[in-house]
Design a protein around this motif. Sequence first.
Motif, PDB file in Angstrom:
ATOM      1  N   ASP A  54       0.964  -1.168   0.078  1.00 19.89           N
ATOM      2  CA  ASP A  54      -0.121  -0.003   0.137  1.00 19.89           C
ATOM      3  C   ASP A  54       0.849   1.231   0.096  1.00 19.89           C
ATOM      4  O   ASP A  54       0.632   2.217  -0.778  1.00 19.89           O
ATOM      5  CB  ASP A  54      -0.991   0.059   1.170  1.00 19.89           C
ATOM      6  CG  ASP A  54      -2.040  -0.842   1.043  1.00 19.89           C
ATOM      7  OD1 ASP A  54      -2.326  -1.619  -0.011  1.00 19.89           O
ATOM      8  OD2 ASP A  54      -2.743  -0.951   2.114  1.00 19.89           O
ATOM      9  N   GLU A  55       1.952   1.196   0.857  1.00 14.60           N
ATOM     10  CA  GLU A  55       2.754   2.471   0.752  1.00 14.60           C
ATOM     11  C   GLU A  55       3.487   2.670  -0.452  1.00 14.60           C
ATOM     12  O   GLU A  55       3.574   3.740  -1.161  1.00 14.60           O
ATOM     13  CB  GLU A  55       3.841   2.251   1.811  1.00 14.60           C
ATOM     14  CG  GLU A  55       3.494   2.375   3.484  1.00 14.60           C
ATOM     15  CD  GLU A  55       4.607   2.247   4.273  1.00 14.60           C
ATOM     16  OE1 GLU A  55       5.641   2.193   3.715  1.00 14.60           O
ATOM     17  OE2 GLU A  55       4.256   1.993   5.705  1.00 14.60           O
ATOM     18  N   ALA A  58       0.861   4.212  -2.665  1.00 14.22           N
ATOM     19  CA  ALA A  58       0.436   5.581  -2.504  1.00 14.22           C
ATOM     20  C   ALA A  58       1.675   6.267  -3.403  1.00 14.22           C
ATOM     21  O   ALA A  58       1.439   7.475  -3.770  1.00 14.22           O
ATOM     22  CB  ALA A  58       0.491   5.643  -1.136  1.00 14.22           C
ATOM     23  N   ALA A 122      -6.516   0.893   1.254  1.00 13.40           N
ATOM     24  CA  ALA A 122      -5.992   1.698   0.342  1.00 13.40           C
ATOM     25  C   ALA A 122      -6.875   2.827  -0.263  1.00 13.40           C
ATOM     26  O   ALA A 122      -6.420   3.418  -1.406  1.00 13.40           O
ATOM     27  CB  ALA A 122      -5.722   0.906  -0.881  1.00 13.40           C
ATOM     28  N   ARG A 124      -7.139   5.890   0.378  1.00 11.20           N
ATOM     29  CA  ARG A 124      -6.245   6.968   0.198  1.00 11.20           C
ATOM     30  C   ARG A 124      -5.659   7.116  -1.185  1.00 11.20           C
ATOM     31  O   ARG A 124      -5.078   8.231  -1.428  1.00 11.20           O
ATOM     32  CB  ARG A 124      -5.264   7.120   1.510  1.00 11.20           C
ATOM     33  CG  ARG A 124      -4.074   6.117   1.267  1.00 11.20           C
ATOM     34  CD  ARG A 124      -3.130   6.129   2.663  1.00 11.20           C
ATOM     35  NE  ARG A 124      -2.106   5.193   2.416  1.00 11.20           N
ATOM     36  CZ  ARG A 124      -2.105   3.943   2.903  1.00 11.20           C
ATOM     37  NH1 ARG A 124      -3.325   3.605   3.106  1.00 11.20           N
ATOM     38  NH2 ARG A 124      -1.030   3.179   2.529  1.00 11.20           N
ATOM     39  N   LEU A 125      -5.317   5.894  -1.867  1.00 12.50           N
ATOM     40  CA  LEU A 125      -4.855   6.075  -3.158  1.00 12.50           C
ATOM     41  C   LEU A 125      -5.617   6.865  -4.208  1.00 12.50           C
ATOM     42  O   LEU A 125      -4.898   7.421  -4.915  1.00 12.50           O
ATOM     43  CB  LEU A 125      -4.702   4.523  -3.715  1.00 12.50           C
ATOM     44  CG  LEU A 125      -3.843   3.643  -2.900  1.00 12.50           C
ATOM     45  CD1 LEU A 125      -3.925   2.321  -3.729  1.00 12.50           C
ATOM     46  CD2 LEU A 125      -2.259   4.081  -2.867  1.00 12.50           C
TER      47      LEU A 125
END
Length: 198
Positions: A54-55, A58, A122, A124-125
Amino acid sequence: MPKRVDHRARRALIADALIRVAAERGLEAVSLRHVAAEAGVSAGMVQHYFRTKDEMMAFAVGAVAENVEARLAEAGGPAPDAPPREAVGALLGQLLPLDGARRTEGRVALAFHAYAAVRPAAARLNSGNERLRGFIADRLRAARAEGAAPPGIPEPAAAAGLLALVEGLALHVLTGQTAPEEADALLDAHLDALFTRP
């Protein structure tokens, strides 16, 4: 003297590799190992900068957004005082997959949307979409205040609809359902409907 490391450049190198892997092979091929191999670095280095997938995602989404902004700047972009329709059209035109770079980014964006849809963590993507909607709504509000656009549905809803149209057109271009020039013409027609003086 210890070697100075440009951490931002390393993260960008890894994000570019992730973009290439996702565009060429799909998100199912995105792993620390595959991204490390594509970037020509160790898996340990990738893990040093990104603890989770996920990081990595992003950061890569942010890198795609920076690429769009850089292209706008290189093309002279709309001037800060450009008419609202011109500013919105220039930005949204960069989101349509009309050339090689934009097709790559379009495939990656499509893959990211699918990834975020099944992973609530996820979400926030997709945060960049909020910024885009805000920008479009602000330009439409300004055009209406100047009498350069007809009244209609509220600006936030109009902005969300316009962005959804562009994302749908991008999907249709990427899957061969719509020709790139047709998508470009459709976007122009919708911009005319929103921004043409009554």
